[in-house]
Write a protein that holds these residues in place. Sequence first.
Motif, PDB file in Angstrom:
ATOM      1  N   ILE A   1      -5.331  -8.033  -0.835  1.00  0.00           N
ATOM      2  CA  ILE A   1      -4.694  -6.767  -1.225  1.00  0.00           C
ATOM      3  C   ILE A   1      -5.661  -5.608  -1.025  1.00  0.00           C
ATOM      4  CG2 ILE A   1      -3.742  -5.474  -3.176  1.00  0.00           C
ATOM      5  CD1 ILE A   1      -2.726  -8.192  -4.259  1.00  0.00           C
ATOM      6  N   ALA A   2      -6.919  -5.786  -1.438  1.00  0.00           N
ATOM      7  CA  ALA A   2      -7.926  -4.732  -1.287  1.00  0.00           C
ATOM      8  C   ALA A   2      -8.160  -4.412   0.185  1.00  0.00           C
ATOM      9  CB  ALA A   2      -9.228  -5.148  -1.959  1.00  0.00           C
ATOM     10  N   ARG A   3      -8.291  -5.442   1.007  1.00  0.00           N
ATOM     11  CA  ARG A   3      -8.533  -5.215   2.442  1.00  0.00           C
ATOM     12  C   ARG A   3      -7.368  -4.468   3.091  1.00  0.00           C
ATOM     13  NH1 ARG A   3     -10.920 -10.508   1.958  1.00  0.00           N
ATOM     14  NH2 ARG A   3     -13.168 -10.358   2.339  1.00  0.00           N
ATOM     15  N   THR A   4      -6.153  -4.805   2.691  1.00  0.00           N
ATOM     16  CA  THR A   4      -4.983  -4.131   3.253  1.00  0.00           C
ATOM     17  C   THR A   4      -4.978  -2.652   2.882  1.00  0.00           C
ATOM     18  OG1 THR A   4      -3.670  -6.169   3.210  1.00  0.00           O
ATOM     19  CG2 THR A   4      -2.464  -4.092   3.327  1.00  0.00           C
ATOM     20  N   LEU A   5      -5.264  -2.349   1.629  1.00  0.00           N
ATOM     21  CA  LEU A   5      -5.317  -0.949   1.207  1.00  0.00           C
ATOM     22  C   LEU A   5      -6.407  -0.198   1.959  1.00  0.00           C
ATOM     23  CD1 LEU A   5      -4.860  -0.940  -2.684  1.00  0.00           C
ATOM     24  CD2 LEU A   5      -3.298  -0.047  -0.960  1.00  0.00           C
ATOM     25  N   LEU A   6      -7.581  -0.794   2.075  1.00  0.00           N
ATOM     26  CA  LEU A   6      -8.684  -0.134   2.768  1.00  0.00           C
ATOM     27  C   LEU A   6      -8.363   0.072   4.247  1.00  0.00           C
ATOM     28  CD1 LEU A   6     -11.592  -2.078   1.054  1.00  0.00           C
ATOM     29  CD2 LEU A   6     -11.135   0.371   0.814  1.00  0.00           C
ATOM     30  N   GLN A   7      -7.717  -0.889   4.837  1.00  0.00           N
ATOM     31  CA  GLN A   7      -7.360  -0.781   6.250  1.00  0.00           C
ATOM     32  C   GLN A   7      -6.410   0.394   6.489  1.00  0.00           C
ATOM     33  OE1 GLN A   7      -5.520  -4.304   7.849  1.00  0.00           O
ATOM     34  NE2 GLN A   7      -5.037  -3.348   9.817  1.00  0.00           N
ATOM     35  N   HIS A   8      -5.462   0.573   5.585  1.00  0.00           N
ATOM     36  CA  HIS A   8      -4.447   1.604   5.782  1.00  0.00           C
ATOM     37  C   HIS A   8      -4.878   2.981   5.257  1.00  0.00           C
ATOM     38  CE1 HIS A   8      -1.843  -1.937   6.396  1.00  0.00           C
ATOM     39  NE2 HIS A   8      -1.117  -1.109   7.137  1.00  0.00           N
ATOM     40  N   LEU A   9      -5.658   3.008   4.191  1.00  0.00           N
ATOM     41  CA  LEU A   9      -5.978   4.284   3.554  1.00  0.00           C
ATOM     42  C   LEU A   9      -7.386   4.765   3.854  1.00  0.00           C
ATOM     43  CD1 LEU A   9      -4.296   3.721   0.064  1.00  0.00           C
ATOM     44  CD2 LEU A   9      -3.344   4.823   2.102  1.00  0.00           C
ATOM     45  N   GLY A  10      -8.250   3.870   4.344  1.00  0.00           N
ATOM     46  CA  GLY A  10      -9.610   4.266   4.690  1.00  0.00           C
ATOM     47  C   GLY A  10     -10.622   3.812   3.658  1.00  0.00           C
TER      48      GLY A  10
END
Length: 268
Positions: free
Chosen positions: A200-209
């Motif tokens: 979940i964290a990686r997905t958020l970071l990938q999309h939001l920076g």
Amino acid sequence: MTASFVVSDVHGHPDKLAASLLEAGLVDAEGNWSGRDARLWLLGDFFDRGPDGIGVLRLVQRLSAQASHGTGEVRMLLGNHEILALGMHKFGDEAVPHDGITLRSFERSWALNGGIDRDQELLTDEDVEWLLDQPMLGLDAGHLLMHSDTAEYVEWGSTIDEINAAARADLHSDDITVWWEIWRRMTSRYAFRGPDGPAIARTLLQHLGGERIVHGHSIVADQMGIDPAWVTGPLLYCDDLVLGIDAGTFDGGPSLVVELEPLGDSGE
């Protein structure tokens, strides 16, 4: 390179915040900004549970004005208790429509979550307008900054700018059901704990920076299994992708002012 600092969940304890800022070199002995070109982020929850939420707001507003006279910056993100305080101010005991039996209102939730009468009495129209225009998310020194440890921010959009704009539009609505949905989203937590947390964290970071998430909202002492008074620093967890900084200030913990380690693209 500009030094960036974060602090969260002051919850009505301006003296604790001021002492921690003094120790970090961001204010002087009189409580005035001395951080020069540093950037300070407050990740929400000025109000409730402690005696002087308005005092926290006034301190932040004053430091923001002082820092802006030079090259420093003081910024804030909205927390769920800002939403609660503003919802209480706007809607009071008006019932929130829903299919259940239990009465829902901002007044009821505000009282259950440590609302302080004095904060409501001293909250001005100017304070409300200022708070309504604050963002939900930020990016600094390679860190994705948010109040709540939740993935529900993406319900507002797929970029930081989209999320901040959509949330701001919702906050300028007079629809109590829209406001209640903001409150619901902001109270969710623990998205980065457990076996699914890193994905979940990686997905958020990938999309939001950013390369690491920094959040408040959930007290790190609870996750560590210790009393808040024993907390001495933030908690890095979730495969080192997430940094929790809420030390439980209202429950005997410190007000942690954490300097961000530069990671990759600063985002500023």
